[in-house]
Design an enzyme around this catalytic site. Structure first.
Site, PDB file in Angstrom:
ATOM      1  N   GLU A  83      34.962-116.719   3.204  1.00 39.20           N
ATOM      2  CA  GLU A  83      35.533-115.466   3.680  1.00 39.20           C
ATOM      3  C   GLU A  83      34.998-114.290   2.869  1.00 39.20           C
ATOM      4  OE1 GLU A  83      39.614-117.193   5.676  1.00 39.20           O
ATOM      5  OE2 GLU A  83      39.782-116.296   3.675  1.00 39.20           O
ATOM      6  N   CYS A  91      46.299-119.251  -6.969  1.00 44.03           N
ATOM      7  CA  CYS A  91      45.235-118.813  -6.060  1.00 44.03           C
ATOM      8  C   CYS A  91      45.092-119.769  -4.885  1.00 44.03           C
ATOM      9  CB  CYS A  91      43.919-118.722  -6.831  1.00 44.03           C
ATOM     10  SG  CYS A  91      42.512-118.243  -5.814  1.00 44.03           S
ATOM     11  N   GLU A 127      34.050-119.448  -8.447  1.00 42.73           N
ATOM     12  CA  GLU A 127      33.809-118.916  -9.792  1.00 42.73           C
ATOM     13  C   GLU A 127      32.314-118.601  -9.907  1.00 42.73           C
ATOM     14  OE1 GLU A 127      33.126-117.544 -13.088  1.00 42.73           O
ATOM     15  OE2 GLU A 127      35.268-117.974 -12.924  1.00 42.73           O
ATOM     16  N   SER A 180      33.437-111.049 -11.431  1.00 46.00           N
ATOM     17  CA  SER A 180      34.719-111.439 -12.011  1.00 46.00           C
ATOM     18  C   SER A 180      34.674-112.906 -12.407  1.00 46.00           C
ATOM     19  CB  SER A 180      35.849-111.208 -11.000  1.00 46.00           C
ATOM     20  OG  SER A 180      37.079-111.697 -11.505  1.00 46.00           O
ATOM     21  N   LEU A 236      42.316-112.623 -16.540  1.00 50.65           N
ATOM     22  CA  LEU A 236      43.054-113.042 -17.741  1.00 50.65           C
ATOM     23  C   LEU A 236      44.413-113.630 -17.369  1.00 50.65           C
ATOM     24  CD1 LEU A 236      42.931-113.185 -20.806  1.00 50.65           C
ATOM     25  CD2 LEU A 236      43.970-110.903 -20.875  1.00 50.65           C
ATOM     26  N   HIS A 237      45.276-112.819 -16.774  1.00 51.11           N
ATOM     27  CA  HIS A 237      46.511-113.269 -16.134  1.00 51.11           C
ATOM     28  C   HIS A 237      47.589-113.807 -17.076  1.00 51.11           C
ATOM     29  CE1 HIS A 237      44.242-112.626 -12.570  1.00 51.11           C
ATOM     30  NE2 HIS A 237      43.509-113.714 -12.695  1.00 51.11           N
ATOM     31  N   ASN A 244      49.975-112.231  -4.342  1.00 55.09           N
ATOM     32  CA  ASN A 244      50.022-112.372  -2.890  1.00 55.09           C
ATOM     33  C   ASN A 244      50.319-113.823  -2.530  1.00 55.09           C
ATOM     34  OD1 ASN A 244      49.147-109.595  -2.139  1.00 55.09           O
ATOM     35  ND2 ASN A 244      47.329-110.194  -3.295  1.00 55.09           N
ATOM     36  N   CYS A 249      43.990-110.248  -2.626  1.00 57.53           N
ATOM     37  CA  CYS A 249      43.571-111.003  -3.811  1.00 57.53           C
ATOM     38  C   CYS A 249      44.311-112.334  -3.897  1.00 57.53           C
ATOM     39  CB  CYS A 249      43.857-110.165  -5.059  1.00 57.53           C
ATOM     40  SG  CYS A 249      43.413-110.973  -6.593  1.00 57.53           S
TER      41      CYS A 249
END
Length: 384
Positions: A105, A132, A180, A211, A234-235, A312, A355
């Site tokens: 996508e 994710c 990734e 990223s 990072l998160h 999301n 995202c």
């Protein structure tokens, strides 16, 4: 400059033709030399391919007829096809793009002063980040150069054909789609070279962003291969939380990751001295004010701006979305330390284009051994 030889994996048709979208300018010039032609012909053809989104040699009017005939015999310009399009109420467009028997996508995000294209680098993802959607689909394979730059080519052709509707041309590309990127450097770097090349899409290196979740050896190699803007996923403000939600952290912890980021910044002009920190906000997981204080302490030696990303949701996800009030309190703590902090506006969530929502169609989800091996590896990366 990266080096990727024209090998059998670049052959895309039953007749053994070379897809010119697989070649950066250096490789394109070598290709034309092998044909017995002057290297400036490579620049001419690239200009047709990328400035005009032309995939028909007969339309390249400054190329002589004999050479056009020769090119038709040995080469083609084949971008992956769009098989589905969804349009959001906010103007975002998501394209499902066929790559072999799978789909990835690509997302077009128009704004007042720019239009950003979010590009995928793998079919699925090997890193298994818990929040994710892509990670939950499993991992199948790396995308080739033509399948990466082909997303930009296809989007540019669609948007260019729609100029009468006022759609803005693509000004920015972010390698933030499925996969990734640092686990596919041999294909991602040549694709980004084409994005930056004046005979390619001619984008500024500050407008092409990669990223990563923290494949440290590959990040160190990236700085020797190309200079683009860097964003890091990072998160979490500490290893305990990050080990849980971003499993690659168990191999390369936050301290190791940030040290590699600082090394990259020392080499880079594109980043203007600072990295973008991406931090997805998970309700009562990483979004407390105590986490904000920890994050500020963690980043005190890393020049950065911080993007806070409202999470999301996707089906069966184990998390909740942070409330606006919790995000606001978190942001204010960071700003009190002097950090530039932005709460990212969610775009395209009504078409699952926001995202963390990209899933594509990963047919073979059984490659767990390969996925585990790829976690934390920089595989067969060539730099010259």
């Amino acid at each position: 400059m990266s080096e990727q030889l024209v090998t059998p994996e670049n052959v895309t048709t039953k007749d053994g033709k070379i897809n010119l979208l697989d070649l950066n300018r250096q490789q394109m010039r070598e290709f034309f030399k092998d044909l017995g032609e002057k290297t400036f012909r490579a620049d001419q053809v690239m200009k047709w391919m990328y400035h005009y989104c032309c995939d028909n040699f007969d339309e390249m009017t400054d190329i002589n007829k004999v050479l056009r005939g020769k090119l038709k015999e040995v080469a083609e310009i084949r971008a992956p096809e769009v098989v589905e399009e969804q349009r959001s109420s906010d103007g975002t467009i998501k394209w499902a793009i066929a790559v072999g028997d799978q789909r990835v996508e690509t997302v077009y995000i128009p704004e007042d002063d720019r239009a950003t294209l979010c590009v995928s680098s793998q079919v699925g993802c090997a890193l298994e980040c818990k929040f994710c959607s892509t990670a939950q689909q499993g991992f199948n394979r790396n995308l080739r150069v033509s399948e990466i730059i082909g997303q930009v080519w296809r989007a540019a052709k669609i948007v260019g054909a729609a100029k009468v509707t006022g759609q803005r041309p693509i000004t920015n590309v972010v390698m933030m789609g499925m996969g990734e990127p640092l686990l596919n450097l041999n294909n991602v770097v040549p694709a980004m070279e084409i994005m930056l090349d004046d005979f390619g899409f001619g984008l500024s290196k500050r407008r092409v962003t990669l990223s990563t979740s923290g494949v440290v050896p590959a990040l160190d190699k990236l700085g020797d291969m190309i200079d683009v803007a860097l964003a890091i996923s990072l998160h979490a403000p500490n290893d305990e939380i990050r080990d849980e939600i971003v499993p690659i952290n168990k191999k390369y912890n936050i301290e190791t990751f940030l040290a590699a980021v600082r090394r990259y910044l020392e080499k880079s002009n594109a980043n203007q001295g600072r990295v973008t920190i991406e931090y997805v906000m998970l309700d009562h997981v990483n979004d407390g004010t105590e986490h904000a204080h920890q994050l500020a302490e963690l980043l005190k030696d890393t020049p950065c701006k911080i993007n806070l990303i409202p999470w999301n949701p996707f089906p069966d996800a184990p998390y909740g979305r942070s409330s606006n009030s919790r995000i606001d309190r978190f942001s204010k703590v960071l700003m009190s330390y002097g950090f530039t902090t932005i709460v990212r506006k969610t775009r395209g969530d009504d078409i699952d284009a926001a995202c963390g929502q990209l899933a594509g169609d990963v047919i073979d989800r059984t490659k767990r051994t390969l996925r585990k091996r790829m976690q934390g590896e920089a595989i067969d990366i060539k730099a010259v």
